[in-house]
Design a protein around this motif. Structure first.
Motif, short mmCIF file in Angstrom:
data_model
loop_
_atom_site.label_atom_id
_atom_site.label_comp_id
_atom_site.label_asym_id
_atom_site.label_seq_id
_atom_site.Cartn_x
_atom_site.Cartn_y
_atom_site.Cartn_z
N THR A 75 40.41 32.78 39.43
CA THR A 75 39.04 32.35 39.17
C THR A 75 38.12 33.56 39.15
N SER A 76 37.01 33.41 38.43
CA SER A 76 35.99 34.45 38.39
C SER A 76 34.67 33.79 38.04
N ARG A 77 33.60 34.58 38.03
CA ARG A 77 32.29 34.03 37.71
C ARG A 77 32.20 33.76 36.22
N SER A 78 31.68 32.61 35.90
CA SER A 78 31.56 32.18 34.52
C SER A 78 30.27 32.69 33.91
N SER A 79 30.28 32.83 32.58
CA SER A 79 29.06 33.24 31.90
C SER A 79 28.34 32.04 31.30
N GLY A 80 28.90 30.85 31.49
CA GLY A 80 28.34 29.65 30.88
C GLY A 80 27.31 28.97 31.75
N LYS B 122 26.88 32.84 41.82
CA LYS B 122 27.51 32.72 43.14
C LYS B 122 28.89 32.08 43.09
N VAL B 123 29.08 31.08 42.23
CA VAL B 123 30.30 30.27 42.24
C VAL B 123 31.27 30.76 41.17
N GLN C 37 47.90 33.89 28.51
CA GLN C 37 46.67 33.65 29.24
C GLN C 37 45.83 32.60 28.53
N VAL C 38 45.34 31.64 29.31
CA VAL C 38 44.45 30.61 28.80
C VAL C 38 43.22 30.59 29.71
N VAL C 39 42.03 30.67 29.10
CA VAL C 39 40.79 30.74 29.87
C VAL C 39 39.95 29.50 29.59
N ALA C 40 39.35 28.96 30.66
CA ALA C 40 38.43 27.82 30.53
C ALA C 40 37.19 28.09 31.37
N GLN C 41 36.03 28.01 30.71
CA GLN C 41 34.76 28.17 31.43
C GLN C 41 33.69 27.25 30.86
N GLU C 42 34.14 26.13 30.27
CA GLU C 42 33.23 25.21 29.62
C GLU C 42 32.39 24.39 30.60
N ASP C 43 32.93 24.14 31.78
CA ASP C 43 32.29 23.22 32.72
C ASP C 43 31.75 23.99 33.92
N ARG C 44 30.85 23.34 34.67
CA ARG C 44 30.31 23.95 35.89
C ARG C 44 31.31 23.86 37.04
N SER C 45 32.23 22.91 36.95
CA SER C 45 33.16 22.67 38.03
C SER C 45 34.45 23.48 37.84
N GLN C 46 34.89 24.14 38.90
CA GLN C 46 36.14 24.89 38.85
C GLN C 46 37.33 23.97 38.64
N LEU C 47 37.30 22.82 39.29
CA LEU C 47 38.39 21.85 39.17
C LEU C 47 38.51 21.34 37.73
#
Length: 137
Positions: free
Chosen positions: A16-21, A29-30, A69-79
């Motif tokens: 996990t890492s910080r999202s730009s979305g 922070k999250v 590698q597959v990346v997902a950062q579309e949502d606010r929730s990590q889950l």
């Protein structure tokens, strides 16, 4: 036949890492961005043939170490991003391992050929009658 996504979970690593979305104040922070990593060559669930197909078809998406590698950062929730990454991963595998149906060459039926030729003759006669000294059929 490809196993379910749940069967791949022991072979998948998540980071996990910080999202730009989206995320409002939490964006700084999250860690909601999820990166899924899967080592194709080391997989116990895939056959050697499937591994070869994946390594060739997904060559541009693999790292130098052979990690997919597959990346997902579309949502606010990590889950939710983890679920999205798993869906993307499964769709990627399905698409890469899909074997297209072999095309069977066919010929038009005699009736269809005859009908096409008659239609062409009628059309030709119609056009021939438009000019000077048209032909009659």
């Amino acid at each position: 036949m490809l196993p379910s996504v749940d069967a791949f979970l022991p072979e998948i690593q998540f980071q996990t890492s910080r999202s730009s979305g989206p995320g409002g104040q939490n964006v700084n922070k999250v860690e909601s961005r999820v990166e899924l990593r899967f080592h194709v060559a080391d997989s116990q669930l895939l056959s050697e043939e499937q591994k070869e197909v994946l390594l060739t078809k997904l060559a541009k998406q693999l790292t130098a170490d052979g990690l997919l590698q597959v990346v997902a950062q579309e949502d606010r929730s990590q889950l939710r991003n983890k679920e999205i990454a798993l869906q993307k991963f499964h769709q990627l595998l399905l698409k890469a391992l899909h074997k297209p149906k072999a095309r069977k060459a066919t010929k038009p039926s005699k009736g269809a050929v005859r009908q096409r030729l008659e239609s062409k003759k009628k059309h030709s006669a119609k056009k021939a009658n438009r000019g000077k000294g048209g032909l009659d059929f």
